[in-house]
Design a protein around this motif. Structure first.
Motif, PDB file in Angstrom:
ATOM      1  N   GLY A  14      55.431  -8.730  45.753  1.00 23.96           N
ATOM      2  CA  GLY A  14      56.243  -7.518  45.847  1.00 23.96           C
ATOM      3  C   GLY A  14      56.639  -7.276  47.285  1.00 23.96           C
ATOM      4  O   GLY A  14      56.797  -8.214  48.062  1.00 23.96           O
ATOM      5  N   PHE A  15      56.762  -6.020  47.660  1.00 20.72           N
ATOM      6  CA  PHE A  15      57.296  -5.694  48.976  1.00 20.72           C
ATOM      7  C   PHE A  15      56.233  -5.144  49.893  1.00 20.72           C
ATOM      8  O   PHE A  15      56.528  -4.469  50.871  1.00 20.72           O
ATOM      9  CB  PHE A  15      58.452  -4.709  48.827  1.00 20.72           C
ATOM     10  N   GLY A  16      54.970  -5.416  49.538  1.00 16.21           N
ATOM     11  CA  GLY A  16      53.892  -4.916  50.369  1.00 16.21           C
ATOM     12  C   GLY A  16      53.955  -3.420  50.548  1.00 16.21           C
ATOM     13  O   GLY A  16      53.810  -2.904  51.639  1.00 16.21           O
ATOM     14  N   ARG A  17      54.198  -2.724  49.437  1.00 11.77           N
ATOM     15  CA  ARG A  17      54.221  -1.267  49.525  1.00 11.77           C
ATOM     16  C   ARG A  17      52.808  -0.695  49.547  1.00 11.77           C
ATOM     17  O   ARG A  17      52.613   0.505  49.461  1.00 11.77           O
ATOM     18  CB  ARG A  17      55.019  -0.664  48.364  1.00 11.77           C
ATOM     19  N   PRO A  25      46.684  -1.944  42.543  1.00 17.27           N
ATOM     20  CA  PRO A  25      47.607  -3.070  42.714  1.00 17.27           C
ATOM     21  C   PRO A  25      48.576  -3.160  41.534  1.00 17.27           C
ATOM     22  O   PRO A  25      48.210  -2.851  40.396  1.00 17.27           O
ATOM     23  CB  PRO A  25      46.689  -4.297  42.754  1.00 17.27           C
ATOM     24  N   THR A  26      49.817  -3.551  41.799  1.00 19.62           N
ATOM     25  CA  THR A  26      50.815  -3.715  40.737  1.00 19.62           C
ATOM     26  C   THR A  26      51.401  -5.114  40.799  1.00 19.62           C
ATOM     27  O   THR A  26      51.925  -5.540  41.821  1.00 19.62           O
ATOM     28  CB  THR A  26      51.963  -2.692  40.890  1.00 19.62           C
ATOM     29  N   ALA A  27      51.297  -5.835  39.696  1.00 18.12           N
ATOM     30  CA  ALA A  27      51.827  -7.199  39.610  1.00 18.12           C
ATOM     31  C   ALA A  27      53.320  -7.127  39.297  1.00 18.12           C
ATOM     32  O   ALA A  27      53.726  -6.502  38.315  1.00 18.12           O
ATOM     33  CB  ALA A  27      51.079  -7.971  38.522  1.00 18.12           C
ATOM     34  N   ASN A  28      54.120  -7.776  40.137  1.00 22.82           N
ATOM     35  CA  ASN A  28      55.582  -7.697  39.992  1.00 22.82           C
ATOM     36  C   ASN A  28      56.134  -8.863  39.176  1.00 22.82           C
ATOM     37  O   ASN A  28      55.719 -10.006  39.362  1.00 22.82           O
ATOM     38  CB  ASN A  28      56.238  -7.713  41.375  1.00 22.82           C
ATOM     39  N   ILE A  64      58.689   1.267  36.069  1.00 21.04           N
ATOM     40  CA  ILE A  64      60.033   0.692  36.170  1.00 21.04           C
ATOM     41  C   ILE A  64      60.828   1.565  37.121  1.00 21.04           C
ATOM     42  O   ILE A  64      60.927   2.779  36.932  1.00 21.04           O
ATOM     43  CB  ILE A  64      60.705   0.596  34.789  1.00 21.04           C
ATOM     44  N   GLY A  65      61.306   0.932  38.184  1.00 20.62           N
ATOM     45  CA  GLY A  65      62.024   1.703  39.199  1.00 20.62           C
ATOM     46  C   GLY A  65      63.198   0.907  39.708  1.00 20.62           C
ATOM     47  O   GLY A  65      63.539  -0.147  39.151  1.00 20.62           O
ATOM     48  N   TRP A  66      63.812   1.375  40.787  1.00 19.72           N
ATOM     49  CA  TRP A  66      64.927   0.646  41.384  1.00 19.72           C
ATOM     50  C   TRP A  66      64.405  -0.196  42.521  1.00 19.72           C
ATOM     51  O   TRP A  66      63.574   0.229  43.311  1.00 19.72           O
ATOM     52  CB  TRP A  66      66.028   1.603  41.841  1.00 19.72           C
ATOM     53  N   ASN A  67      64.868  -1.429  42.565  1.00 18.89           N
ATOM     54  CA  ASN A  67      64.319  -2.431  43.449  1.00 18.89           C
ATOM     55  C   ASN A  67      65.029  -2.405  44.816  1.00 18.89           C
ATOM     56  O   ASN A  67      66.191  -2.777  44.908  1.00 18.89           O
ATOM     57  CB  ASN A  67      64.514  -3.806  42.787  1.00 18.89           C
TER      58      ASN A  67
END
Ligand code: ADP
Ligand code: MG
Length: 147
Positions: A14-17, A25-28, A64-67
């Motif tokens: 992901g984007f290291g948020r 943790p969230t798996a993208n 679910i969001g905007w990337n």
């Protein structure tokens, strides 16, 4: 409507948020998976079942969001599996079934408020998934047909 919705794909970076730093943790999923999302699955928080590779099936919550990487023209799908894993699983196949919708996305005044909201989502997911019609999806052949 499109729920339950089954999909699977490789776990990408992901984007290291800093989700992991929050303890969540969230798996993208890659864009290829996101591009197949039916149009009526909007942004927000969902709950369902997930498994990594041929592993056990666990409860999950998905955002679910905007990337931002794609200038918010594409959705992102980030799954938090409600289980403590010994190791990261980048590159593995994550299979999920999205079962229900919890709430829309929103922004929070503080990190504490964000974490509290996510923990509420996790509790709601745990409860809802105990309903018989949701429990049966945990046993779906989809989760045993991973090659
Ligand atoms: P990224 O920005 O790369 O998505 P995160 O901080 O969100 O970084 O961490 C996600 C990674 O953590 C996942 O890709 C996975 O390899 C690992 N991970 C470990 N435990 C879990 C879990 N319970 N749910 C989701 N991902 C997990
Ligand atoms: Mg993530």
């Amino acid at each position: 409507k499109s729920l339950p919705y089954f999909c699977r794909g490789e776990v990408v970076r992901g984007f290291g948020r800093g989700s992991k730093e929050l303890g969540i943790p969230t798996a993208n999923f890659p864009v290829s998976v996101v591009d197949h999302l039916p149009a009526d699955i909007g942004t927000g928080i969902y709950y369902g079942w997930a498994c990594v590779g041929n592993g056990d099936v666990f409860k999950m919550v998905m955002s679910i969001g905007w990337n931002p990487y794609y200038k918010n023209t594409k959705k992102s799908m980030e799954t938090h599996v409600i289980h403590t894993f010994k190791e990261d699983f980048y590159g593995e196949i994550l299979s999920v079934v999205m079962v229900g919708y919890i709430r829309p996305e929103r922004s929070y005044d503080s990190l504490e408020a964000l974490i509290a909201a996510i923990n509420n989502d996790i509790e709601e997911a745990k409860l809802k998934l105990e309903l018989p019609e949701h429990l049966k999806l945990k046993e779906d052949n989809f989760f045993t047909s991973v090659t």
